[in-house]
Design a protein around this motif. Structure first.
Motif, PDB file in Angstrom:
ATOM      1  N   LEU A 129       0.661  -1.253  -0.056  1.00  0.00           N
ATOM      2  CA  LEU A 129      -0.085  -0.149  -0.064  1.00  0.00           C
ATOM      3  C   LEU A 129       0.804   1.256   0.169  1.00  0.00           C
ATOM      4  CD1 LEU A 129      -2.671  -1.193   2.702  1.00  0.00           C
ATOM      5  CD2 LEU A 129      -2.883  -1.173  -0.043  1.00  0.00           C
ATOM      6  N   PRO A 130       0.195   2.411  -0.155  1.00  0.00           N
ATOM      7  CA  PRO A 130       1.177   3.866  -0.284  1.00  0.00           C
ATOM      8  C   PRO A 130       2.113   3.882   0.943  1.00  0.00           C
ATOM      9  CG  PRO A 130      -1.162   4.056  -0.978  1.00  0.00           C
ATOM     10  CD  PRO A 130      -1.141   2.733  -0.557  1.00  0.00           C
ATOM     11  N   SER A 131       1.770   3.195   2.266  1.00  0.00           N
ATOM     12  CA  SER A 131       2.490   3.604   3.269  1.00  0.00           C
ATOM     13  C   SER A 131       2.949   2.370   4.081  1.00  0.00           C
ATOM     14  CB  SER A 131       2.059   4.508   4.374  1.00  0.00           C
ATOM     15  OG  SER A 131       0.800   3.880   5.040  1.00  0.00           O
ATOM     16  N   ILE A 132       4.056   2.441   4.729  1.00  0.00           N
ATOM     17  CA  ILE A 132       4.494   1.040   5.446  1.00  0.00           C
ATOM     18  C   ILE A 132       3.392   0.639   6.567  1.00  0.00           C
ATOM     19  CG2 ILE A 132       6.190   0.041   6.813  1.00  0.00           C
ATOM     20  CD1 ILE A 132       8.273   1.667   5.616  1.00  0.00           C
ATOM     21  N   GLU A 133       3.096   1.722   7.250  1.00  0.00           N
ATOM     22  CA  GLU A 133       2.121   1.513   8.174  1.00  0.00           C
ATOM     23  C   GLU A 133       0.815   0.999   8.045  1.00  0.00           C
ATOM     24  OE1 GLU A 133      -0.405   3.967  11.818  1.00  0.00           O
ATOM     25  OE2 GLU A 133       0.795   5.013  10.316  1.00  0.00           O
ATOM     26  N   ASP A 134       0.182   1.314   6.300  1.00  0.00           N
ATOM     27  CA  ASP A 134      -0.984   0.558   6.054  1.00  0.00           C
ATOM     28  C   ASP A 134      -0.735  -0.736   5.521  1.00  0.00           C
ATOM     29  OD1 ASP A 134      -2.273   3.170   6.531  1.00  0.00           O
ATOM     30  OD2 ASP A 134      -2.066   3.836   4.421  1.00  0.00           O
ATOM     31  N   THR A 135       0.426  -0.926   5.017  1.00  0.00           N
ATOM     32  CA  THR A 135       0.468  -2.130   4.503  1.00  0.00           C
ATOM     33  C   THR A 135       0.984  -3.429   5.740  1.00  0.00           C
ATOM     34  OG1 THR A 135       1.978  -1.347   2.629  1.00  0.00           O
ATOM     35  CG2 THR A 135       2.260  -3.723   3.261  1.00  0.00           C
ATOM     36  N   VAL A 136       1.723  -2.866   6.879  1.00  0.00           N
ATOM     37  CA  VAL A 136       1.754  -3.779   7.919  1.00  0.00           C
ATOM     38  C   VAL A 136       0.499  -4.063   8.670  1.00  0.00           C
ATOM     39  CG1 VAL A 136       2.697  -3.889  10.130  1.00  0.00           C
ATOM     40  CG2 VAL A 136       4.161  -2.988   8.446  1.00  0.00           C
ATOM     41  N   ASN A 137      -0.540  -2.892   8.728  1.00  0.00           N
ATOM     42  CA  ASN A 137      -1.689  -3.295   9.181  1.00  0.00           C
ATOM     43  C   ASN A 137      -2.570  -4.116   8.385  1.00  0.00           C
ATOM     44  OD1 ASN A 137      -0.999  -1.531  11.462  1.00  0.00           O
ATOM     45  ND2 ASN A 137      -2.236   0.402  10.347  1.00  0.00           N
ATOM     46  N   LEU A 138      -2.586  -4.108   7.289  1.00  0.00           N
ATOM     47  CA  LEU A 138      -3.397  -4.863   6.510  1.00  0.00           C
ATOM     48  C   LEU A 138      -2.899  -6.281   6.360  1.00  0.00           C
ATOM     49  CD1 LEU A 138      -5.358  -5.448   4.090  1.00  0.00           C
ATOM     50  CD2 LEU A 138      -3.683  -4.894   2.465  1.00  0.00           C
ATOM     51  N   VAL A 139      -1.560  -6.581   6.606  1.00  0.00           N
ATOM     52  CA  VAL A 139      -1.039  -7.893   6.688  1.00  0.00           C
ATOM     53  C   VAL A 139      -1.445  -8.433   7.912  1.00  0.00           C
ATOM     54  CG1 VAL A 139       0.988  -9.280   6.614  1.00  0.00           C
ATOM     55  CG2 VAL A 139       0.887  -7.565   4.930  1.00  0.00           C
ATOM     56  N   LYS A 140      -1.456  -7.657   9.332  1.00  0.00           N
ATOM     57  CA  LYS A 140      -1.651  -8.064  10.378  1.00  0.00           C
ATOM     58  C   LYS A 140      -3.162  -8.522  10.457  1.00  0.00           C
ATOM     59  CE  LYS A 140       1.590  -5.700  13.325  1.00  0.00           C
ATOM     60  NZ  LYS A 140       1.428  -4.521  14.542  1.00  0.00           N
ATOM     61  N   ARG A 141      -3.972  -7.738   9.786  1.00  0.00           N
ATOM     62  CA  ARG A 141      -5.473  -8.425   9.496  1.00  0.00           C
ATOM     63  C   ARG A 141      -5.574  -9.559   8.534  1.00  0.00           C
ATOM     64  NH1 ARG A 141     -10.237  -3.979   7.748  1.00  0.00           N
ATOM     65  NH2 ARG A 141     -12.154  -5.428   7.998  1.00  0.00           N
ATOM     66  N   ILE A 142      -4.940  -9.708   7.761  1.00  0.00           N
ATOM     67  CA  ILE A 142      -4.902 -10.942   6.849  1.00  0.00           C
ATOM     68  C   ILE A 142      -4.547 -11.998   7.762  1.00  0.00           C
ATOM     69  CG2 ILE A 142      -3.799 -12.103   5.058  1.00  0.00           C
ATOM     70  CD1 ILE A 142      -4.002  -9.383   3.387  1.00  0.00           C
ATOM     71  N   GLU A 143      -3.556 -11.881   8.459  1.00  0.00           N
ATOM     72  CA  GLU A 143      -2.635 -13.015   9.359  1.00  0.00           C
ATOM     73  C   GLU A 143      -3.937 -13.516  10.332  1.00  0.00           C
ATOM     74  OE1 GLU A 143       1.248 -13.819  12.018  1.00  0.00           O
ATOM     75  OE2 GLU A 143       0.226 -11.792  12.202  1.00  0.00           O
ATOM     76  N   LYS A 144      -4.733 -12.884  10.822  1.00  0.00           N
ATOM     77  CA  LYS A 144      -5.821 -13.128  11.789  1.00  0.00           C
ATOM     78  C   LYS A 144      -6.663 -14.209  10.999  1.00  0.00           C
ATOM     79  CE  LYS A 144      -5.405  -9.295  14.928  1.00  0.00           C
ATOM     80  NZ  LYS A 144      -6.146  -8.006  15.318  1.00  0.00           N
ATOM     81  N   THR A 145      -6.865 -14.178   9.739  1.00  0.00           N
ATOM     82  CA  THR A 145      -7.765 -15.186   9.133  1.00  0.00           C
ATOM     83  C   THR A 145      -7.253 -16.570   9.250  1.00  0.00           C
ATOM     84  OG1 THR A 145      -6.852 -14.731   6.874  1.00  0.00           O
ATOM     85  CG2 THR A 145      -8.422 -13.262   7.663  1.00  0.00           C
ATOM     86  N   GLY A 146      -5.992 -16.705   9.500  1.00  0.00           N
ATOM     87  CA  GLY A 146      -5.454 -18.077   9.783  1.00  0.00           C
ATOM     88  C   GLY A 146      -4.889 -18.551   8.536  1.00  0.00           C
ATOM     89  N   ILE A 147      -4.346 -17.696   7.562  1.00  0.00           N
ATOM     90  CA  ILE A 147      -3.789 -18.339   6.337  1.00  0.00           C
ATOM     91  C   ILE A 147      -2.532 -18.769   6.752  1.00  0.00           C
ATOM     92  CG2 ILE A 147      -4.628 -16.586   4.781  1.00  0.00           C
ATOM     93  CD1 ILE A 147      -2.099 -14.972   4.807  1.00  0.00           C
ATOM     94  N   ALA A 148      -1.879 -19.649   5.867  1.00  0.00           N
ATOM     95  CA  ALA A 148      -0.661 -20.393   6.018  1.00  0.00           C
ATOM     96  C   ALA A 148       0.759 -19.432   5.897  1.00  0.00           C
ATOM     97  CB  ALA A 148      -0.455 -21.582   5.330  1.00  0.00           C
ATOM     98  N   ALA A 149       0.549 -18.533   5.103  1.00  0.00           N
ATOM     99  CA  ALA A 149       1.460 -17.695   4.691  1.00  0.00           C
ATOM    100  C   ALA A 149       1.154 -16.546   3.680  1.00  0.00           C
ATOM    101  CB  ALA A 149       2.668 -18.506   3.640  1.00  0.00           C
ATOM    102  N   ILE A 150       2.030 -15.381   3.548  1.00  0.00           N
ATOM    103  CA  ILE A 150       1.483 -14.439   2.691  1.00  0.00           C
ATOM    104  C   ILE A 150       2.679 -14.034   1.808  1.00  0.00           C
ATOM    105  CG2 ILE A 150       2.247 -12.723   4.492  1.00  0.00           C
ATOM    106  CD1 ILE A 150      -0.031 -11.003   3.315  1.00  0.00           C
ATOM    107  N   ALA A 151       2.303 -13.829   0.604  1.00  0.00           N
ATOM    108  CA  ALA A 151       3.447 -13.312  -0.271  1.00  0.00           C
ATOM    109  C   ALA A 151       3.331 -11.901  -0.549  1.00  0.00           C
ATOM    110  CB  ALA A 151       3.462 -13.986  -1.693  1.00  0.00           C
ATOM    111  N   VAL A 152       4.352 -11.291  -0.519  1.00  0.00           N
ATOM    112  CA  VAL A 152       4.136  -9.708  -0.714  1.00  0.00           C
ATOM    113  C   VAL A 152       5.411  -9.141  -1.962  1.00  0.00           C
ATOM    114  CG1 VAL A 152       4.646  -7.338   0.252  1.00  0.00           C
ATOM    115  CG2 VAL A 152       4.081  -9.528   1.664  1.00  0.00           C
ATOM    116  N   HIS A 153       4.391  -8.729  -2.894  1.00  0.00           N
ATOM    117  CA  HIS A 153       5.214  -7.946  -4.185  1.00  0.00           C
ATOM    118  C   HIS A 153       5.497  -6.618  -3.583  1.00  0.00           C
ATOM    119  CE1 HIS A 153       5.210  -7.057  -8.669  1.00  0.00           C
ATOM    120  NE2 HIS A 153       6.403  -6.541  -8.017  1.00  0.00           N
TER     121      HIS A 153
END
Length: 455
Positions: free
Chosen positions: A123-147
């Protein structure tokens, strides 16, 4: 994205999902050269829902085939435990709707028994990206790929390693770094350099692997000619469509497209012509001969299976169902069902099989402990069942509902039911479901014993 079996996403070198590139030949080649995990190209869920799952005994693959006969996804035993099937919202469309991201991932994690992973752009900022990924992590996924690029940035823009690193430090699930082909990854040792720069658990490679999939070799890159010939062998072996094969080879040739060989490749209009460009015509012909021999052998086996259906207790006729010969909403199956009810017989039972080679269907219907079938194979399960019903009705001397038979009992019965519903409506009574809808529902309840996807 779903995975065949549990995979480890730490310390892995991964072939990225690439449209038109991540088909079976490229995935297998990447595995041969050292990739640990391979992603298929991004596919839309609705396309898969429209597909039939076919066991291709000639190629020894499992194919998902669209109504237009196009193979949407093909896989084989070699990539089991390594392949990741990717479903997508195309591009970075979901980044602006985190609620939908969370809903989709939560549904997938809870709804299937296989690990689910997710791939995003930053996302446009590091903070927004980190917050989104933390939210995604809570869904229970096994891994996340970040382009490591924003959705508007192109390959020539620098990859933001600092953002990927911030994500890696903020979550506990494996983070897969992607986007390093332009700035970092030119040979195998660069993969580790990119991994250290991002602090990621694993590295996902796209364009560097598209240009030369031997990037995964610890021993170093192979000559492009050898790589392209290896790719063509898989393309021929697994009957890859020539347009896809040509596209992938063009991505490998790149600046050599203007050479004589490149121009010949660009002009090729078949797999055979592609093989001729790379001096592999003999291989193509030999493989075709092997397939033809195998097909002949399988046809013989299929005939033997057909002979097994030559049970003297099965009554057979050479008939087909043509809906143009019947009134709207009327089918032989419905007539047979009505007859069974009238005669107090159990409901007809249909057993349908499909031939792998030509994908045609044959159905056997059992009525009052007697079996009936057509000797002609049909292009769909429904048509095969209707044909079996016709054989039964004709054997019993029961009308099958054809237009030339005039207004028969079933049609008259429906007219009476419709008239009664009409009168009930005048008196304000609730209407029951029309009989033809009930009959259609029953008609669809027969089961077909088909092979299932290997696990």
């Amino acid at each position: 994205m779903t995975v065949n079996t549990p995979l480890c996403f730490r310390g892995r070198k991964i072939l990225a999902p690439m449209v038109r590139v991540g088909t079976l030949p490229m995935r297998l080649l990447a595995l041969d050269y050292g990739a640990d995990i391979v992603y298929c190209e991004e596919l839309i869920d609705i396309k898969m829902l429209q597909c039939k799952r076919i066991i291709n005994e000639v190629l020894e693959t499992v194919d998902f085939v669209a109504p237009n006969e196009r193979v949407v996804f093909r896989t084989c035993e070699r990539e089991r435990h390594h392949v990741v099937f990717q479903m997508g919202g195309m591009g970075a469309a979901l980044l602006s709707d985190p609620d939908k991201i969370e809903s989709i991932l939560t549904t997938l994690v809870k709804g299937i028994c296989k690990p689910v992973t997710c791939k995003i752009r930053i996302l446009p900022s590091i903070e927004d990206t980190v917050n989104l990924v933390k939210r995604i992590e809570k869904t229970g996924i096994a891994a996340i790929a970040v382009h490591g690029r924003k959705k508007e940035e192109r390959p020539q823009h620098p990859v933001h390693c600092d953002v990927i690193k911030a994500v890696s430090e903020a979550v506990s699930i494996p983070v897969i770094a992607n986007g390093g082909s332009h700035d970092f990854i030119k040979e195998y040792t660069d993969i580790e350099t990119f991994q250290k720069a991002t602090g990621a658990s694993s590295v996902m490679i796209a364009r560097a692997a598209m240009w030369n999939p031997s990037i995964f070799r610890k021993e170093g890159l192979l000559p492009l000619k050898e790589v392209m010939q290896d790719y063509i062998k898989y393309a021929v072996r697994y009957d890859n469509h020539y347009t896809n094969t040509k596209y992938c080879l063009c991505q490998m040739l790149r600046e050599q497209l203007e050479t004589i060989q490149g121009k010949k490749l660009h002009a090729a209009q078949s797999t055979q012509e592609i093989c001729e460009v790379f001096e592999m015509a003999d291989f193509c012909e030999e493989t075709a001969a092997i397939f033809e021999a195998k097909k002949t052998s399988l046809e013989t086996e299929t005939q033997d299976e057909g002979d097994q259906m030559e049970d003297p207790d099965v009554i057979k006729m050479a008939v087909r169902f043509d809906k143009r010969e019947y009134p709207p909403q009327i089918t032989p199956k419905m007539y047979l069902l009505e007859w069974c009810r009238k005669e107090k017989h159990p409901q007809p039972v249909y057993e349908t099989i499909q031939r792998p080679l030509d994908r045609l269907f044959c159905s056997v219907v059992t009525v009052a402990e007697q079996k009936y079938r057509s000797t002609l194979w049909d292009k769909s399960k429904k048509l095969a069942e209707q044909a079996a019903a016709i054989v039964c009705l004709r054997t019993l001397g029961v009308p099958e509902g054809k237009l030339r038979e005039g207004e028969n009992q079933l049609i008259n019965k429906r007219k009476r039911e419709d008239w009664e519903r009409f009168n009930n409506r005048d008196h304000g009574e609730d209407l029951a479901e029309p009989s033809y809808k009930k009959a259609n529902f029953i008609e669809e309840t027969s089961n077909m014993n088909m092979p299932k996807m290997p696990r």
